[in-house]
Design a protein around this motif. Structure first.
Motif, PDB file in Angstrom:
ATOM      1  N   THR A 170       0.758  -1.172  -0.028  1.00  0.00           N
ATOM      2  CA  THR A 170       0.047   0.260  -0.110  1.00  0.00           C
ATOM      3  C   THR A 170       0.986   1.253  -0.161  1.00  0.00           C
ATOM      4  N   LEU A 270      -8.784   1.630   0.008  1.00  0.00           N
ATOM      5  CA  LEU A 270      -8.423   0.411   0.208  1.00  0.00           C
ATOM      6  C   LEU A 270      -7.178   0.165  -0.094  1.00  0.00           C
ATOM      7  N   GLU A 271      -6.507   0.873  -0.822  1.00  0.00           N
ATOM      8  CA  GLU A 271      -5.336   0.536  -1.362  1.00  0.00           C
ATOM      9  C   GLU A 271      -4.073   1.575  -0.695  1.00  0.00           C
TER      10      GLU A 271
END
Length: 368
Positions: A170, A270-271
């Protein structure tokens, strides 16, 4: 005359045959030598496989002029022996990092050529960030992009920093819902709806995918440039005309909102790991204007630069986000870990004191 002619023909044929034999021997010897060299190359290839360039971290420094902490970073970069980093510096237009302006060879000529004049609280800071990313993306091996100020120091050695960042899939982007300060400008709607408005530290670490998104953005950035501006300052700070009615002005502070809001707009939250890797201590008291308190970080001076300070920052293992009632517990490789790899703001004497007393430990393999 006839005998002499026959003799000449015989000598010519003999020389031709001799030359052909010598040529054949030379060709045969060349083939044998080439085969021998080929076999040696094959053996060496088996013993020493070809070097593969590892993914690199791009360190993106935003500086006024020279980098006052260059020798601290010099010690840090010496910890890498595998060409796993690159450096890009944004300074004021026209400034050059030469032997006259930096003592570290790592920073020589590392300034980008398309820098802009940066004003605090204006979209020019975003322009500087985008310019740094655009230059760094030209190197296909740059895989992580780390924004740092000229007052940042590393808290760990290169190997630990590399493993921590590269082991995560991430980006590290401090990002939370901004529900209290009213920095959102309604004029941004509907291009940027209020539910996508985010706030956080500008000191982010981006994956290559997210860096590319920032550079190619042609929707959110224009809205920030038009509607995300600082509020007119009080008279003793005034540097431009104050509008007759400034009640509807917003202290937007673009660099604290842009990347966070852009990634929210793209549906990519979400990343990201929603925290920064750079520690900052906010000064809540010293300000000439009440509503500006807390806007600027505490500066660590010589007397503050102790091993105790460094250890206290390294000991932080969670961050609490009040507006979301969220506590972010810090992890690395799936295990509890320290939250911060870098810290700011340090004066040059303070940073050099930490370096000279080995309080940082950045030149060794120690990670504590």
């Amino acid at each position: 005359m006839k005998r002499r002619s026959v003799s000449q023909k015989f000598n010519h044929r003999w020389k031709t045959k001799l030359f052909a034999v010598i040529l054949l021997i030379f060709c045969f010897a060349t083939l044998v030598l080439m085969e021998s060299l080929y076999n040696r190359i094959k053996v060496l290839a088996l013993i020493s496989p070809p070097l593969v360039q590892k993914p690199k971290m791009a360190f993106l420094f935003i500086s006024r002029n020279r980098l006052p902490l260059d020798m601290v970073w010099d010690a840090f970069f010496q910890g890498d022996k595998e060409n796993r980093f690159s450096i890009f510096v944004h300074s004021r237009p026209g400034f050059l990092l030469s032997k006259a302006t930096t003592r570290s060879s790592y920073f020589l000529n590392r300034q980008i050529n398309d820098s802009v004049q940066v004003d605090w609280g204006e979209a020019s800071m975003i322009q500087a960030e985008r310019a740094l990313l655009e230059n760094a993306l030209m190197d296909p091996f740059n895989d992580r992009f780390i924004f740092l100020s000229d007052s940042c120091i590393p808290l760990y050695n290169f190997s630990y920093t590399y493993d921590y960042i590269m082991s995560a899939s991430t980006s590290f982007v401090d990002s939370f819902a901004d529900t209290k300060e009213g920095r959102y400008n309604p004029k941004m709607h509907p291009v940027i709806p209020v539910e996508n408005w985010r706030k956080g530290s500008q000191w982010v670490v981006l994956t290559r995918k997210h860096a590319d998104i920032v550079v190619k953005d042609d929707t959110v950035f224009p809205m920030f440039r038009s509607h995300c501006k600082r509020k007119s300052l009080p008279e003793f700070w005034r540097d431009r005309h104050i509008p007759s009615d400034n009640s509807k002005e917003h202290n937007c502070i673009p660099d604290e909102h842009y990347v966070q809001t852009l990634l929210a707009q793209k549906g990519l939250e979400l990343e990201i790991t929603r925290r920064t890797l750079t520690h900052t201590s906010w000064d809540l008291s010293s300000s000439r204007e009440y509503d500006r308190r807390g806007w600027h970080p505490l500066t660590y001076k010589l007397a503050d630069a102790t091993p105790t300070l460094v250890q206290s920052i390294k000991a932080i293992d969670n961050v609490y986000y009040e507006t979301e009632y969220r506590r972010e517990w810090c992890t690395s490789k799936g295990k509890p870990s320290t939250c911060f790899l870098f810290a700011r703001k340090f004066t040059r004497p303070a940073a050099l004191r930490l370096l000279n007393t080995s309080a940082l430990g950045i030149s060794s393999e120690a990670t504590s």
